[in-house]
Design an enzyme around this catalytic site. Structure first.
Site, short mmCIF file in Angstrom:
data_model
loop_
_atom_site.label_atom_id
_atom_site.label_comp_id
_atom_site.label_asym_id
_atom_site.label_seq_id
_atom_site.Cartn_x
_atom_site.Cartn_y
_atom_site.Cartn_z
N ASP A 83 -0.14 -2.81 -2.21
CA ASP A 83 -0.50 -3.48 -3.49
C ASP A 83 -1.49 -4.64 -3.42
O ASP A 83 -1.35 -5.53 -2.57
CB ASP A 83 0.74 -4.10 -4.14
CG ASP A 83 1.94 -3.21 -4.16
OD1 ASP A 83 1.85 -2.06 -3.73
OD2 ASP A 83 2.99 -3.68 -4.61
N TRP A 86 2.33 6.11 -2.35
CA TRP A 86 3.49 6.10 -1.44
C TRP A 86 3.79 7.50 -0.94
O TRP A 86 3.73 8.47 -1.70
CB TRP A 86 4.73 5.54 -2.16
CG TRP A 86 4.65 4.06 -2.36
CD1 TRP A 86 4.49 3.40 -3.55
CD2 TRP A 86 4.69 3.06 -1.34
NE1 TRP A 86 4.44 2.04 -3.33
CE2 TRP A 86 4.56 1.81 -1.98
CE3 TRP A 86 4.83 3.10 0.05
CZ2 TRP A 86 4.56 0.59 -1.28
CZ3 TRP A 86 4.82 1.89 0.76
CH2 TRP A 86 4.70 0.66 0.09
#
Ligand code: FRU
Length: 493
Positions: A42, A306
């Site tokens: 992130d 992910w």
């Protein structure tokens, strides 16, 4: 040197060992922010401080796979040329010993404040029995950060229908003299929600409300919430985990999208409309926004997903950011377009106008693996048409963008893109007469902006170096009204 500084030193040394090797690798991106070595996820702490843009990121400096999170750091004067800085945060205290998780930044009294989640695993169980708290680190120069002695500033999950383990990703802003932050959360029965907090000083925080909660197929946890005002409305961007696929939507493992509404600062309740996806490609998660000195709302996302296969990992690095995108509101939707500063990277232009395409054609001078392509297409008589990039005739590699007029679909196909995950992503776009396209290709990425930011599709692709071809195709005639191609310069030191 205190423990935090020692941990930072150690981590910097580890990254320094590998950075030259990573820099010269063929998939290393030339104008996207990436870690100098090892893992990135992130964007964090995206902010404007002392005349420069600062961007931090979730970083594991010791491994190309996710692990104890640090905050990596880059800064830029123009959102294009980024300079790597020392790691800003490392786990060092009891409350963040297993990771400095995602968070945000805000300027107060001439200092840069980072607000982040301290993560601690309890008894080695990964998804339960974790203790997440919120903490602050402060800097005078925007480079060296000290964790404050009052930490953690939010140490307990509030009472109510709130899961006591998953409590993270503070995004802070100022409104009418007070500080607010939103936090990612879920209910006890696994519905994603966002919590709202208020503070007068960034240190003492008071829980205001469960600001928004999902209903129906809206995920089991909302990560990385970001609330901001845009043209008199409030937008909540968030990353819901576990939304189930519906038709052409939600085929990535986790989603990143937004709702538009109005926040009542008295009650803390956010009333909002439908949920929309922010990027319809494969690789986009946990975006964060900031407003700059020109008043522009700018968004950057993690350009990976992910649990996706990341072929760069065997070469000692993984993860990248998207190019910065300006967010605007049009017809109650968010439009996102590349920041115009990226034009600085353009080298000599190859230009075409009024080219008829029928069958499959390439255009002299239009090829490469680090470039921008800007086109206006008159859809004329074709039913399906599009272009192939990162193409190689010998190995049959290609990343294909197809428009299908019958159902108004645009389809991004990376099945034959090279190494790494394949697959197809689809979304609808308006195709009345003309389509505009702006495509950014970097050594292992493609970002496609359709109709001035109506839809965006981002993907990591891992072709061989030889795959530099671009071809245009149409079943019946389409006309390229205009096409500009620029090779792009390297921008990251
Ligand atoms: C989102 C996320 C955040 C968390 C961070 C950990 O991708 O799971 O919720 O803070 O990554 O690296």
């Amino acid at each position: 040197m205190d423990k935090h500084q020692q941990q930072i030193e150690k981590a910097n040394q580890e990254v320094n060992k590998l950075k030259e090797q990573v820099k010269s690798h063929e998939w290393n991106l030339q104008y996207h922010v990436m870690p100098q070595a090892n893992w990135m996820n992130d964007p964090n702490g995206f902010s404007f401080f002392m005349g420069e843009y600062h961007l931090f990121y979730q970083h594991h400096p010791y491994d190309p796979k996710w692990g104890p999170m640090h905050w990596g750091h880059v800064k830029s004067k123009d959102l294009v040329h980024w300079e790597h800085l020392p790691i800003a945060l490392a786990p060092s205290e009891d409350y963040d010993k297993d990771g400095c998780f995602s968070g945000s930044a805000i300027e107060k009294d001439g200092k840069l404040y980072l607000m982040y989640t301290g993560n601690v695993w309890i008894e080695g169980k990964l998804d339960e029995d974790l203790k997440q708290v919120q903490a602050i680190a402060v800097s005078d120069d925007g480079i060296h950060f000290e964790k404050i002695k009052e930490n953690p500033v939010i140490s307990e999950v509030p009472e109510g229908d709130i899961n006591i383990f998953h409590f993270r990703d503070p995004k802070v802003w100022k409104h009418e003299g007070a500080y607010y932050c939103v936090l990612g959360s879920k209910t006890k029965s696994n519905t994603g929600q966002v919590l709202l907090y208020r503070s007068s000083n960034l240190i003492d925080w008071e829980f205001v409300s469960v600001m928004a909660k999902g209903e129906g197929n809206f995920g089991f946890m909302w990560e990385c919430p970001d609330l901001f005002e845009l043209e008199g409305k409030e937008v909540l961007v968030m990353s819901p985990q576990g939304v189930k696929p519906e038709g052409n939507d939600y085929h990535n493992l986790h989603q990143a999208g937004y709702v538009i509404g109005q926040l009542n600062y008295q009650t803390g309740i956010f009333q909002y409309g439908p949920y929309y996806t922010l990027d319809h490609g494969f690789d986009f998660y946990a975006p964060q926004t900031m407003v700059d000195d020109k008043g522009r709302r700018i968004l950057i996302g993690w350009m990976d997903m992910w649990e996706s296969d990341m072929p760069t990992q065997e070469f000692g690095y993984s993860g990248a950011m998207t190019i910065p995108r300006i967010v605007s509101l049009r017809n109650d939707r968010l439009y996102t377009l590349p920041v115009p500063e990226l034009e600085d990277l353009r080298e000599e232009e190859t230009y075409y106008s009024d080219v008829l395409i029928e069958g499959e054609t390439s255009l002299k001078g239009v090829h490469g693996d680090c470039l921008e392509l800007k086109m206006k297409i008159d859809v004329k008589d074709a039913t399906t048409f599009g272009l192939k990039v990162r193409q190689d005739a010998v190995t049959k590699q290609e990343t294909v963008l197809t428009f299908d007029k019958r159902d108004g679909l645009v389809i991004l196909d990376r099945t034959k893109a090279g190494k790494g995950p394949g697959g197809v992503r689809k979304t609808t776009v308006s195709m009345v007469k003309t389509i505009t396209l702006q495509i950014f290709i970097d050594k292992s990425s493609v970002e496609i902006f359709i109709n001035e930011g109506e839809k965006v599709m981002s993907a990591r692709v891992f072709p061989t170096k030889e795959a530099q071809g671009i071809t245009f195709f149409a079943d019946h005639s389409v006309e390229i009204k205009s096409l500009s191609k620029w090779s792009l310069k390297k921008a990251i030191k």
